[in-house]
Write a protein that holds these residues in place. Sequence first.
Motif, mmCIF file in Angstrom:
data_model
loop_
_atom_site.group_PDB
_atom_site.id
_atom_site.type_symbol
_atom_site.label_atom_id
_atom_site.label_comp_id
_atom_site.label_asym_id
_atom_site.label_seq_id
_atom_site.Cartn_x
_atom_site.Cartn_y
_atom_site.Cartn_z
ATOM 1 N N VAL A 1 44.132 47.115 25.680
ATOM 2 C CA VAL A 1 44.397 48.415 25.071
ATOM 3 C C VAL A 1 44.852 49.410 26.125
ATOM 4 C CG1 VAL A 1 43.266 50.425 24.044
ATOM 5 C CG2 VAL A 1 42.949 48.180 23.042
ATOM 6 N N GLY A 2 45.889 50.158 25.820
ATOM 7 C CA GLY A 2 46.396 51.176 26.732
ATOM 8 C C GLY A 2 47.326 50.626 27.787
ATOM 9 N N THR A 3 47.708 49.354 27.714
ATOM 10 C CA THR A 3 48.591 48.782 28.722
ATOM 11 C C THR A 3 49.955 48.492 28.127
ATOM 12 O OG1 THR A 3 47.955 46.495 28.261
ATOM 13 C CG2 THR A 3 46.628 47.702 29.858
ATOM 14 N N ARG A 4 50.947 48.515 28.977
ATOM 15 C CA ARG A 4 52.312 48.174 28.599
ATOM 16 C C ARG A 4 52.827 47.111 29.558
ATOM 17 N NH1 ARG A 4 55.269 51.907 25.533
ATOM 18 N NH2 ARG A 4 57.145 51.503 26.739
ATOM 19 N N ARG A 5 53.755 46.325 29.089
ATOM 20 C CA ARG A 5 54.305 45.248 29.906
ATOM 21 C C ARG A 5 55.802 45.185 29.675
ATOM 22 N NH1 ARG A 5 51.392 39.752 28.890
ATOM 23 N NH2 ARG A 5 49.869 40.787 30.229
ATOM 24 N N ARG A 6 56.553 44.981 30.764
ATOM 25 C CA ARG A 6 58.006 44.828 30.669
ATOM 26 C C ARG A 6 58.416 43.511 31.298
ATOM 27 N NH1 ARG A 6 61.226 49.082 29.276
ATOM 28 N NH2 ARG A 6 62.970 48.008 30.272
ATOM 29 N N VAL A 7 59.254 42.766 30.574
ATOM 30 C CA VAL A 7 59.865 41.542 31.080
ATOM 31 C C VAL A 7 61.345 41.641 30.750
ATOM 32 C CG1 VAL A 7 59.936 39.032 31.004
ATOM 33 C CG2 VAL A 7 57.760 40.221 30.657
ATOM 34 N N GLY A 8 62.152 41.947 31.749
ATOM 35 C CA GLY A 8 63.564 42.190 31.481
ATOM 36 C C GLY A 8 63.710 43.382 30.552
ATOM 37 N N ASP A 9 64.438 43.191 29.438
ATOM 38 C CA ASP A 9 64.587 44.288 28.482
ATOM 39 C C ASP A 9 63.554 44.220 27.362
ATOM 40 O OD1 ASP A 9 65.538 42.081 27.161
ATOM 41 O OD2 ASP A 9 67.353 43.045 26.389
ATOM 42 N N THR B 1 54.216 40.582 13.857
ATOM 43 C CA THR B 1 52.912 40.570 13.200
ATOM 44 C C THR B 1 51.836 40.577 14.288
ATOM 45 O OG1 THR B 1 52.670 38.175 13.175
ATOM 46 C CG2 THR B 1 53.906 39.169 11.354
ATOM 47 N N PRO B 2 50.580 40.892 13.943
ATOM 48 C CA PRO B 2 49.519 40.858 14.962
ATOM 49 C C PRO B 2 49.405 39.509 15.663
ATOM 50 C CG PRO B 2 48.754 42.048 13.044
ATOM 51 C CD PRO B 2 50.087 41.453 12.672
ATOM 52 N N SER B 3 49.510 38.409 14.925
ATOM 53 C CA SER B 3 49.393 37.106 15.572
ATOM 54 C C SER B 3 50.587 36.825 16.472
ATOM 55 C CB SER B 3 49.241 35.995 14.526
ATOM 56 O OG SER B 3 50.331 35.984 13.636
ATOM 57 N N GLU B 4 51.781 37.253 16.063
ATOM 58 C CA GLU B 4 52.958 37.081 16.914
ATOM 59 C C GLU B 4 52.820 37.892 18.193
ATOM 60 O OE1 GLU B 4 56.271 36.258 13.404
ATOM 61 O OE2 GLU B 4 56.006 38.282 14.219
ATOM 62 N N PHE B 5 52.290 39.101 18.071
ATOM 63 C CA PHE B 5 52.091 39.903 19.282
ATOM 64 C C PHE B 5 51.116 39.211 20.231
ATOM 65 C CE2 PHE B 5 50.017 42.931 21.996
ATOM 66 C CZ PHE B 5 51.086 43.650 22.501
ATOM 67 N N ARG B 6 50.022 38.676 19.693
ATOM 68 C CA ARG B 6 49.038 38.016 20.556
ATOM 69 C C ARG B 6 49.653 36.816 21.265
ATOM 70 N NH1 ARG B 6 45.809 39.201 15.984
ATOM 71 N NH2 ARG B 6 45.835 37.051 15.240
ATOM 72 N N LEU B 7 50.483 36.049 20.553
ATOM 73 C CA LEU B 7 51.169 34.922 21.183
ATOM 74 C C LEU B 7 52.084 35.398 22.302
ATOM 75 C CD1 LEU B 7 52.169 32.711 18.108
ATOM 76 C CD2 LEU B 7 50.422 32.204 19.815
ATOM 77 N N LEU B 8 52.862 36.426 22.017
ATOM 78 C CA LEU B 8 53.819 36.902 23.014
ATOM 79 C C LEU B 8 53.119 37.507 24.221
ATOM 80 C CD1 LEU B 8 56.781 37.130 23.649
ATOM 81 C CD2 LEU B 8 56.867 39.267 22.336
ATOM 82 N N TRP B 9 51.992 38.180 23.976
ATOM 83 C CA TRP B 9 51.249 38.746 25.102
ATOM 84 C C TRP B 9 50.734 37.646 26.018
ATOM 85 C CZ3 TRP B 9 50.850 43.693 26.710
ATOM 86 C CH2 TRP B 9 49.923 43.958 27.722
ATOM 87 N N LEU C 1 51.974 34.595 26.330
ATOM 88 C CA LEU C 1 53.096 33.896 26.950
ATOM 89 C C LEU C 1 53.726 34.697 28.080
ATOM 90 C CD1 LEU C 1 54.688 32.473 23.699
ATOM 91 C CD2 LEU C 1 53.787 31.095 25.583
ATOM 92 N N THR C 2 53.663 36.015 27.988
ATOM 93 C CA THR C 2 54.267 36.846 29.042
ATOM 94 C C THR C 2 53.259 37.287 30.098
ATOM 95 O OG1 THR C 2 53.957 38.846 27.678
ATOM 96 C CG2 THR C 2 56.092 37.709 27.526
ATOM 97 N N ASP C 3 52.031 36.783 30.016
ATOM 98 C CA ASP C 3 51.023 37.160 30.994
ATOM 99 C C ASP C 3 51.479 36.786 32.403
ATOM 100 O OD1 ASP C 3 48.471 38.314 31.564
ATOM 101 O OD2 ASP C 3 47.723 36.305 31.982
ATOM 102 N N GLY D 1 52.097 22.583 25.681
ATOM 103 C CA GLY D 1 52.065 23.991 25.343
ATOM 104 C C GLY D 1 53.446 24.604 25.414
ATOM 105 N N TYR D 2 53.481 25.912 25.717
ATOM 106 C CA TYR D 2 54.735 26.656 25.747
ATOM 107 C C TYR D 2 54.752 27.559 26.977
ATOM 108 C CZ TYR D 2 54.987 25.252 20.833
ATOM 109 O OH TYR D 2 55.021 24.529 19.668
ATOM 110 N N ARG D 3 55.960 27.915 27.400
ATOM 111 C CA ARG D 3 56.094 28.852 28.501
ATOM 112 C C ARG D 3 57.207 29.844 28.179
ATOM 113 N NH1 ARG D 3 55.972 26.511 33.429
ATOM 114 N NH2 ARG D 3 55.569 24.369 32.747
#
Length: 235
Positions: A130-138, A158-166, A168-170, A225-227
Amino acid sequence: MSSQTVLVVDDEPRMVAMLELALGAAGYEVRTAPDAERAWRVLQEEAIALVVLDVMMPGTSGLELCQRIREHASVPVILLTAKDAAADRVEGLEAGADDYLAKPFSPRELVLRVGAILRWTSHREPAKVVGTRRRVGDLTLDAALSMGRRGERDLHLTPSEFRLLWLLTDEVGTLVATDRLLEAIGHDSDRWGGRAALRTAIYRLRGKIEDAGAEPCIATEHGRGYRFVTAGRRP
């Protein structure tokens, strides 16, 4: 015991009574509504942690209500339906659902799925991002709002899509194991259909990202898995 409130929306009194009993025994506060109109009023008046929503209802369908919820809030939604075809699961995910449960099902399985999703929305995610932002390219992710943008375009995650993307971009380029991603969408590797649900969610996520720009993308490592990879870091 949990004090979170779950809204059950179903026009079948026996189903509502069964779910109310199961969720109540698990410690949840339960609100019920027999149709979309009354469910919407409850959502406007009360703080709801999660919605259990029947697809087939008179009047406004569960899919339509799910889409309306997703346009205004990030509350998780589990869809209930008598259908179990792959196309119906995809339709549910397109409407913004976090999970999909075909009737008949075990009340205990529903309670477990509710708990898995709420661990993300009420404990893990607020504690970590919470309160964090992340940038990967654009690509920009805003964890406080569960929103993603690609350049100037909103990805409508969707919330689940956001959790997946977060996840994966960690760390870009690093493999994220299937089990961790399954947990993010409220599934586990032992439950039948869990991996299929993950593949569908990744497919939808890829489409949203790649429609919005050429890079980055999500690479599959079968059985592992996925990357998340960018143009200069493809495996």
